[in-house]
Design a protein around this motif. Sequence first.
Motif, PDB file in Angstrom:
ATOM      1  N   THR A  71       0.840  -1.207   0.000  1.00  0.00           N
ATOM      2  CA  THR A  71       0.000   0.000   0.000  1.00  0.00           C
ATOM      3  C   THR A  71       0.871   1.251   0.000  1.00  0.00           C
ATOM      4  O   THR A  71       0.595   2.207  -0.742  1.00  0.00           O
ATOM      5  N   ASP A  72       1.915   1.255   0.799  1.00  0.00           N
ATOM      6  CA  ASP A  72       2.836   2.402   0.825  1.00  0.00           C
ATOM      7  C   ASP A  72       3.488   2.607  -0.542  1.00  0.00           C
ATOM      8  O   ASP A  72       3.619   3.739  -1.017  1.00  0.00           O
ATOM      9  N   TYR A  73       3.895   1.515  -1.185  1.00  0.00           N
ATOM     10  CA  TYR A  73       4.514   1.597  -2.498  1.00  0.00           C
ATOM     11  C   TYR A  73       3.543   2.199  -3.509  1.00  0.00           C
ATOM     12  O   TYR A  73       3.900   3.096  -4.279  1.00  0.00           O
ATOM     13  N   VAL A  74       2.310   1.719  -3.493  1.00  0.00           N
ATOM     14  CA  VAL A  74       1.292   2.219  -4.425  1.00  0.00           C
ATOM     15  C   VAL A  74       1.030   3.703  -4.172  1.00  0.00           C
ATOM     16  O   VAL A  74       0.987   4.504  -5.102  1.00  0.00           O
ATOM     17  N   THR A  75       0.866   4.070  -2.915  1.00  0.00           N
ATOM     18  CA  THR A  75       0.597   5.459  -2.553  1.00  0.00           C
ATOM     19  C   THR A  75       1.733   6.371  -3.036  1.00  0.00           C
ATOM     20  O   THR A  75       1.480   7.438  -3.605  1.00  0.00           O
ATOM     21  N   LYS A  76       2.967   5.937  -2.837  1.00  0.00           N
ATOM     22  CA  LYS A  76       4.130   6.716  -3.267  1.00  0.00           C
ATOM     23  C   LYS A  76       4.147   6.893  -4.782  1.00  0.00           C
ATOM     24  O   LYS A  76       4.490   7.952  -5.284  1.00  0.00           O
TER      25      LYS A  76
END
Length: 79
Positions: A71-76
């Motif tokens: 999720t963090d990767y996608v958000t970034k």
Amino acid sequence: MDPAISVREAIATVLRRELPDIPDHARLFDDLAFDSTSIIELLVQLEDRMGVRVDPDELNDCVFHTVGTITDYVTKNLA
């Protein structure tokens, strides 16, 4: 749409089952039984659903460790 919701929906689609309330700390490989093929399917789902462009050079075990890390990767990559 909220990236956390989209990631969870993509995970449920890839695993072909309902997964209500997947916690951020759920490990993709150990808890959700992902394998390398499932990861590729997940990336395709995320690209199709959210327009996330994946840079293969950025992908490593840390990105795919938990629901929270993906999720963090996608958000970034949406920013």
